[in-house]
Design a protein around this motif. Sequence first.
Motif, PDB file in Angstrom:
ATOM      1  N   UNK A  29       0.808  -1.116  -0.039  1.00 19.21           N
ATOM      2  CA  UNK A  29       0.092   0.088   0.116  1.00 19.21           C
ATOM      3  C   UNK A  29       0.722   1.365   0.324  1.00 19.21           C
ATOM      4  N   UNK A  30       0.271   2.291  -0.205  1.00 18.09           N
ATOM      5  CA  UNK A  30       1.105   3.716  -0.460  1.00 18.09           C
ATOM      6  C   UNK A  30       1.684   3.899   0.864  1.00 18.09           C
ATOM      7  N   UNK A  31       2.777   4.359   0.985  1.00 15.95           N
ATOM      8  CA  UNK A  31       3.558   5.081   2.348  1.00 15.95           C
ATOM      9  C   UNK A  31       4.369   6.054   1.866  1.00 15.95           C
ATOM     10  N   UNK A  32       4.309   6.893   2.565  1.00 21.39           N
ATOM     11  CA  UNK A  32       5.154   8.249   2.084  1.00 21.39           C
ATOM     12  C   UNK A  32       6.560   7.898   1.983  1.00 21.39           C
ATOM     13  N   UNK A  33       7.316   8.472   1.130  1.00 23.60           N
ATOM     14  CA  UNK A  33       8.776   8.438   0.903  1.00 23.60           C
ATOM     15  C   UNK A  33       9.525   9.690   1.485  1.00 23.60           C
ATOM     16  N   UNK A  34      10.641   9.479   1.867  1.00 24.78           N
ATOM     17  CA  UNK A  34      11.405  10.653   2.143  1.00 24.78           C
ATOM     18  C   UNK A  34      12.202  11.042   1.142  1.00 24.78           C
TER      19      UNK A  34
ATOM     20  N   UNK B  10      10.131   5.139  -7.345  1.00 27.53           N
ATOM     21  CA  UNK B  10      10.099   6.009  -8.622  1.00 27.53           C
ATOM     22  C   UNK B  10       8.678   6.521  -8.789  1.00 27.53           C
ATOM     23  N   UNK B  11       8.480   7.547  -9.387  1.00 27.04           N
ATOM     24  CA  UNK B  11       7.161   8.075  -9.823  1.00 27.04           C
ATOM     25  C   UNK B  11       7.140   7.574 -11.151  1.00 27.04           C
ATOM     26  N   UNK B  12       6.515   6.430 -11.320  1.00 27.74           N
ATOM     27  CA  UNK B  12       6.468   5.605 -12.601  1.00 27.74           C
ATOM     28  C   UNK B  12       5.792   6.516 -13.794  1.00 27.74           C
ATOM     29  N   UNK B  13       4.684   7.327 -13.579  1.00 20.75           N
ATOM     30  CA  UNK B  13       4.082   8.193 -14.418  1.00 20.75           C
ATOM     31  C   UNK B  13       5.181   9.078 -15.103  1.00 20.75           C
ATOM     32  N   UNK B  14       5.756   9.655 -14.083  1.00 18.20           N
ATOM     33  CA  UNK B  14       7.085  10.692 -14.625  1.00 18.20           C
ATOM     34  C   UNK B  14       8.051  10.049 -15.537  1.00 18.20           C
TER      35      UNK B  14
ATOM     36  N   UNK C 196      13.641  -1.742  -5.886  1.00 19.95           N
ATOM     37  CA  UNK C 196      13.277  -0.402  -5.847  1.00 19.95           C
ATOM     38  C   UNK C 196      11.796  -0.464  -5.976  1.00 19.95           C
ATOM     39  N   UNK C 197      11.219   0.736  -5.528  1.00 19.11           N
ATOM     40  CA  UNK C 197       9.598   0.860  -5.665  1.00 19.11           C
ATOM     41  C   UNK C 197       9.003   1.519  -7.009  1.00 19.11           C
ATOM     42  N   UNK C 198       8.006   1.073  -7.497  1.00 18.50           N
ATOM     43  CA  UNK C 198       7.408   2.099  -8.550  1.00 18.50           C
ATOM     44  C   UNK C 198       5.884   2.369  -8.198  1.00 18.50           C
ATOM     45  N   UNK C 199       5.770   3.434  -7.967  1.00 19.01           N
ATOM     46  CA  UNK C 199       4.473   4.041  -7.393  1.00 19.01           C
ATOM     47  C   UNK C 199       3.420   4.207  -8.473  1.00 19.01           C
ATOM     48  N   UNK C 200       2.498   3.518  -8.462  1.00 20.11           N
ATOM     49  CA  UNK C 200       1.038   3.255  -9.444  1.00 20.11           C
ATOM     50  C   UNK C 200      -0.033   3.812  -8.868  1.00 20.11           C
ATOM     51  N   UNK C 201      -0.858   4.395  -9.594  1.00 21.54           N
ATOM     52  CA  UNK C 201      -2.071   4.975  -9.192  1.00 21.54           C
ATOM     53  C   UNK C 201      -3.087   3.935  -8.216  1.00 21.54           C
ATOM     54  N   UNK C 202      -2.906   2.660  -9.109  1.00 21.63           N
ATOM     55  CA  UNK C 202      -3.691   1.551  -8.486  1.00 21.63           C
ATOM     56  C   UNK C 202      -3.370   0.285  -9.069  1.00 21.63           C
ATOM     57  N   UNK C 203      -3.358  -0.908  -8.592  1.00 16.76           N
ATOM     58  CA  UNK C 203      -3.180  -2.149  -9.079  1.00 16.76           C
ATOM     59  C   UNK C 203      -4.619  -2.782  -9.504  1.00 16.76           C
ATOM     60  N   UNK C 204      -4.664  -3.087 -10.728  1.00 16.55           N
ATOM     61  CA  UNK C 204      -5.954  -3.445 -11.307  1.00 16.55           C
ATOM     62  C   UNK C 204      -6.010  -5.213 -11.209  1.00 16.55           C
ATOM     63  N   UNK C 205      -4.968  -5.790 -11.574  1.00 16.72           N
ATOM     64  CA  UNK C 205      -5.079  -7.377 -11.795  1.00 16.72           C
ATOM     65  C   UNK C 205      -3.739  -8.202 -12.012  1.00 16.72           C
TER      66      UNK C 205
END
Length: 161
Positions: A42-47, A70-74, A99-108
């Motif tokens: 789940x989303x957790x704020x990064x430093x 990583x902000x995947x969209x960016x 590494x982590x990829x931030x996504x808006x939501x996982x769908x499937x």
Amino acid sequence: MTTAELTAGHTQTNDDPIEIIAFYLGDQQFCVRTTSIREIRGWAKSTPLPHASPEIMGMMNLRGAVIPVINTARKLGQGWSTPSERSAIVVAELGGTVFGLMVDRVSDILTLDQSMIQPVPEMTAGYEKGYVEGIFAHQGDMICFLNLDRMFAEPGKADFF
């Protein structure tokens, strides 16, 4: 011959199934192979990290290990995606780098035949398809199949710091 020996000697064909994780960035669906994915959080704020690459949101603690997020969209050139309560961190590992990829939501999470993946059509100049492995249709939507190896050609180096 054992199952491991059969698997080790088996080369993947276009009919072999592959597992993917699909996610949204804005209204667009993307997916990646699950072979590089360690977990979904789940989303957790990064430093924030001063002077980091523009797509680096910051660092997070993953069970005692500090990893970049990583902000995947960016990273895909779609502008900055602002996290929400539905956002997720898809934790990936390439070449020993986590590494982590931030996504808006996982769908499937899906299994599909490689033959379902269509090549990216040739487009006008200025379109970079290097990160894209192909596109496939699923339940009336088109899902863009990303190649993490191409997105992060040298993980742990310039892509993260």
